[in-house]
Design a protein around this motif. Sequence first.
Motif, PDB file in Angstrom:
ATOM      1  N   TYR A 193     -38.832 -32.413 -26.827  1.00  0.00           N
ATOM      2  CA  TYR A 193     -39.896 -32.766 -25.888  1.00  0.00           C
ATOM      3  C   TYR A 193     -39.904 -31.799 -24.701  1.00  0.00           C
ATOM      4  O   TYR A 193     -40.965 -31.325 -24.271  1.00  0.00           O
ATOM      5  CB  TYR A 193     -39.707 -34.203 -25.408  1.00  0.00           C
ATOM      6  CG  TYR A 193     -40.749 -34.668 -24.418  1.00  0.00           C
ATOM      7  CD1 TYR A 193     -42.065 -34.887 -24.819  1.00  0.00           C
ATOM      8  CD2 TYR A 193     -40.430 -34.880 -23.071  1.00  0.00           C
ATOM      9  CE1 TYR A 193     -43.035 -35.306 -23.906  1.00  0.00           C
ATOM     10  CE2 TYR A 193     -41.386 -35.295 -22.164  1.00  0.00           C
ATOM     11  CZ  TYR A 193     -42.688 -35.507 -22.584  1.00  0.00           C
ATOM     12  OH  TYR A 193     -43.639 -35.915 -21.679  1.00  0.00           O
ATOM     13  N   LEU A 194     -38.723 -31.473 -24.174  1.00  0.00           N
ATOM     14  CA  LEU A 194     -38.636 -30.547 -23.039  1.00  0.00           C
ATOM     15  C   LEU A 194     -39.168 -29.162 -23.399  1.00  0.00           C
ATOM     16  O   LEU A 194     -39.866 -28.518 -22.606  1.00  0.00           O
ATOM     17  CB  LEU A 194     -37.192 -30.439 -22.556  1.00  0.00           C
ATOM     18  CG  LEU A 194     -36.621 -31.665 -21.835  1.00  0.00           C
ATOM     19  CD1 LEU A 194     -35.118 -31.523 -21.652  1.00  0.00           C
ATOM     20  CD2 LEU A 194     -37.302 -31.889 -20.491  1.00  0.00           C
ATOM     21  N   GLU A 195     -38.840 -28.709 -24.610  1.00  0.00           N
ATOM     22  CA  GLU A 195     -39.325 -27.398 -25.055  1.00  0.00           C
ATOM     23  C   GLU A 195     -40.854 -27.381 -25.105  1.00  0.00           C
ATOM     24  O   GLU A 195     -41.494 -26.439 -24.619  1.00  0.00           O
ATOM     25  CB  GLU A 195     -38.753 -27.064 -26.436  1.00  0.00           C
ATOM     26  CG  GLU A 195     -37.295 -26.647 -26.402  1.00  0.00           C
ATOM     27  CD  GLU A 195     -36.686 -26.538 -27.786  1.00  0.00           C
ATOM     28  OE1 GLU A 195     -37.347 -26.941 -28.772  1.00  0.00           O
ATOM     29  OE2 GLU A 195     -35.548 -26.049 -27.876  1.00  0.00           O
ATOM     30  N   GLU A 196     -41.428 -28.421 -25.710  1.00  0.00           N
ATOM     31  CA  GLU A 196     -42.886 -28.502 -25.816  1.00  0.00           C
ATOM     32  C   GLU A 196     -43.537 -28.563 -24.427  1.00  0.00           C
ATOM     33  O   GLU A 196     -44.516 -27.867 -24.153  1.00  0.00           O
ATOM     34  CB  GLU A 196     -43.287 -29.742 -26.624  1.00  0.00           C
ATOM     35  CG  GLU A 196     -43.074 -29.609 -28.111  1.00  0.00           C
ATOM     36  CD  GLU A 196     -43.776 -30.732 -28.873  1.00  0.00           C
ATOM     37  OE1 GLU A 196     -43.917 -31.840 -28.311  1.00  0.00           O
ATOM     38  OE2 GLU A 196     -44.200 -30.479 -30.016  1.00  0.00           O
ATOM     39  N   LEU A 197     -42.969 -29.409 -23.580  1.00  0.00           N
ATOM     40  CA  LEU A 197     -43.516 -29.612 -22.240  1.00  0.00           C
ATOM     41  C   LEU A 197     -43.491 -28.316 -21.430  1.00  0.00           C
ATOM     42  O   LEU A 197     -44.452 -27.975 -20.737  1.00  0.00           O
ATOM     43  CB  LEU A 197     -42.673 -30.680 -21.537  1.00  0.00           C
ATOM     44  CG  LEU A 197     -43.316 -31.553 -20.461  1.00  0.00           C
ATOM     45  CD1 LEU A 197     -44.512 -32.304 -21.030  1.00  0.00           C
ATOM     46  CD2 LEU A 197     -42.282 -32.535 -19.919  1.00  0.00           C
TER      47      LEU A 197
END
Length: 217
Positions: free
Chosen positions: A118-122
Amino acid sequence: MPKRQTPGRTGGFVDEMRAVAMKLHTRDQAKEGEKEPDSPPVSKWEPSVDGYLRFLVDNKLVYDTLETIVQKAAYPCYAEFRNTGLERSKNLVQDLEWFKDQGHTIPEPSVGASYAHYLEELSEKDPQAFICHFYNIYFAHSAGGRMIGRKVAEKILDSKELQFYKWDGDLSQLLQNVRDKLNRVASSWSREEKDHCLEETEKSFKYSGEILRLILS
């Protein structure tokens, strides 16, 4: 949403982030807390070494991800947060090596994998939301995280202090340096962008809470 900054205050946007985060604590965690507890207080926890190892492994994946994101800097503002002194990955490597030397098997990441993804996508599409997670992860660990680490160590590690809870230099100064950087980055945001950042706080707590609960698994 919190009120806008009062003219003359020097806390900047970080004060707003902190105010929102504090409300998501329970009353026994912080005097500003408003959330109903969904688990017993830390003093009543019965942690296990296996659960604590899962917690450390998942944290390492999350910190690895954060440190990689700021190094790559998909948005130029991320580069502000390189080499702040708050980084935790190398410390966690040392801790996991210590556990291995004690004869423990190091598990694979679990719930932390979805948070890292999720952090990578965000980070690629939503810098304001990403900065919210960055702030909450590092600052929560330096405060409540240290207290939890101390309590768990008392119960299952003969009070050994892990490297995860040690920083090189004056921690309060390292934190202040990052506060200044966060305020500087946010100073160019619109009110809507700031509010969007604040709205992400609940999601940050949700993911971090899932990792924290691994201690009791």
